[in-house]
Design a protein around this motif. Sequence first.
Motif, PDB file in Angstrom:
ATOM      1  N   MET A  69       0.845  -1.186   0.000  1.00  0.00           N
ATOM      2  CA  MET A  69       0.000   0.000   0.000  1.00  0.00           C
ATOM      3  C   MET A  69       0.885   1.242   0.000  1.00  0.00           C
ATOM      4  N   ASP A  70       0.574   2.203  -0.834  1.00  0.00           N
ATOM      5  CA  ASP A  70       1.420   3.378  -0.988  1.00  0.00           C
ATOM      6  C   ASP A  70       1.054   4.523  -0.052  1.00  0.00           C
ATOM      7  N   GLY A  71       0.131   4.339   0.844  1.00  0.00           N
ATOM      8  CA  GLY A  71      -0.230   5.366   1.812  1.00  0.00           C
ATOM      9  C   GLY A  71      -1.368   6.275   1.371  1.00  0.00           C
ATOM     10  N   THR A  72      -1.755   6.217   0.108  1.00  0.00           N
ATOM     11  CA  THR A  72      -2.874   7.049  -0.331  1.00  0.00           C
ATOM     12  C   THR A  72      -4.186   6.315  -0.065  1.00  0.00           C
ATOM     13  N   ARG A  73      -5.159   7.073   0.323  1.00  0.00           N
ATOM     14  CA  ARG A  73      -6.474   6.507   0.612  1.00  0.00           C
ATOM     15  C   ARG A  73      -7.465   7.055  -0.379  1.00  0.00           C
ATOM     16  N   GLU A  74      -8.239   6.179  -0.960  1.00  0.00           N
ATOM     17  CA  GLU A  74      -9.318   6.596  -1.846  1.00  0.00           C
ATOM     18  C   GLU A  74     -10.566   6.788  -0.984  1.00  0.00           C
ATOM     19  N   ILE A  75     -11.004   8.028  -0.875  1.00  0.00           N
ATOM     20  CA  ILE A  75     -12.157   8.344  -0.031  1.00  0.00           C
ATOM     21  C   ILE A  75     -13.274   8.905  -0.896  1.00  0.00           C
ATOM     22  N   SER A  76     -14.422   8.263  -0.827  1.00  0.00           N
ATOM     23  CA  SER A  76     -15.624   8.744  -1.502  1.00  0.00           C
ATOM     24  C   SER A  76     -16.503   9.435  -0.463  1.00  0.00           C
ATOM     25  N   CYS A  77     -16.941  10.636  -0.772  1.00  0.00           N
ATOM     26  CA  CYS A  77     -17.851  11.374   0.104  1.00  0.00           C
ATOM     27  C   CYS A  77     -19.251  11.302  -0.490  1.00  0.00           C
ATOM     28  N   ILE A  78     -20.193  10.802   0.273  1.00  0.00           N
ATOM     29  CA  ILE A  78     -21.585  10.694  -0.169  1.00  0.00           C
ATOM     30  C   ILE A  78     -22.428  11.688   0.625  1.00  0.00           C
ATOM     31  N   ILE A  79     -23.187  12.500  -0.113  1.00  0.00           N
ATOM     32  CA  ILE A  79     -24.050  13.499   0.512  1.00  0.00           C
ATOM     33  C   ILE A  79     -25.477  13.314  -0.018  1.00  0.00           C
ATOM     34  N   LYS A  90     -16.435   4.647  -5.570  1.00  0.00           N
ATOM     35  CA  LYS A  90     -15.265   3.890  -5.993  1.00  0.00           C
ATOM     36  C   LYS A  90     -14.194   3.826  -4.916  1.00  0.00           C
ATOM     37  N   GLY A  91     -14.322   4.647  -3.897  1.00  0.00           N
ATOM     38  CA  GLY A  91     -13.305   4.722  -2.848  1.00  0.00           C
ATOM     39  C   GLY A  91     -13.299   3.519  -1.929  1.00  0.00           C
ATOM     40  N   GLU A  92     -12.144   3.320  -1.320  1.00  0.00           N
ATOM     41  CA  GLU A  92     -11.984   2.257  -0.330  1.00  0.00           C
ATOM     42  C   GLU A  92     -12.696   2.629   0.973  1.00  0.00           C
ATOM     43  N   PHE A  93     -12.743   3.926   1.252  1.00  0.00           N
ATOM     44  CA  PHE A  93     -13.390   4.444   2.452  1.00  0.00           C
ATOM     45  C   PHE A  93     -14.539   5.361   2.043  1.00  0.00           C
ATOM     46  N   ILE A  94     -15.543   5.465   2.931  1.00  0.00           N
ATOM     47  CA  ILE A  94     -16.721   6.295   2.673  1.00  0.00           C
ATOM     48  C   ILE A  94     -16.842   7.338   3.774  1.00  0.00           C
ATOM     49  N   LEU A  95     -17.024   8.587   3.368  1.00  0.00           N
ATOM     50  CA  LEU A  95     -17.345   9.670   4.290  1.00  0.00           C
ATOM     51  C   LEU A  95     -18.781  10.068   3.986  1.00  0.00           C
ATOM     52  N   LEU A  96     -19.650   9.922   4.955  1.00  0.00           N
ATOM     53  CA  LEU A  96     -21.062  10.269   4.789  1.00  0.00           C
ATOM     54  C   LEU A  96     -21.309  11.611   5.468  1.00  0.00           C
ATOM     55  N   LEU A  97     -21.785  12.586   4.695  1.00  0.00           N
ATOM     56  CA  LEU A  97     -22.071  13.910   5.237  1.00  0.00           C
ATOM     57  C   LEU A  97     -23.538  14.246   5.035  1.00  0.00           C
ATOM     58  N   ASP A  98     -24.100  15.001   5.958  1.00  0.00           N
ATOM     59  CA  ASP A  98     -25.455  15.527   5.806  1.00  0.00           C
ATOM     60  C   ASP A  98     -25.389  16.836   5.022  1.00  0.00           C
ATOM     61  N   ALA A  99     -26.362  17.052   4.187  1.00  0.00           N
ATOM     62  CA  ALA A  99     -26.399  18.259   3.357  1.00  0.00           C
ATOM     63  C   ALA A  99     -26.685  19.512   4.165  1.00  0.00           C
TER      64      ALA A  99
END
Length: 103
Positions: A1-11, A81-90
Amino acid sequence: MDGTREISCIIPFWNEGSNLISVLTEITKAKNISEIICVDDGSDDCNHVKVKNKFPAINLVRLQSNRGKTDAVREGLKHAKGEFILLLDADLKNLDHREIDLA
């Protein structure tokens, strides 16, 4: 793993108006978010047009009818598509992109 994280933000949102634009203005400044997915849960206020015009890089998913937050999130996950998900409220208040970048 190269240390970069793929993060998808869903709103997910429904008739959020200026609240959504405020959240998007801030989250698009975050450097460690790979993609932002906004799920319009059947809004009837036409804010999806504002989102598409002001933030063309955002993946905008529109549901034909209001199915509730859970279904909107589920739909967003189908597109993530991200490995991690950030869920935010609008309607999140006082969001600061620097807090996201520190995570």
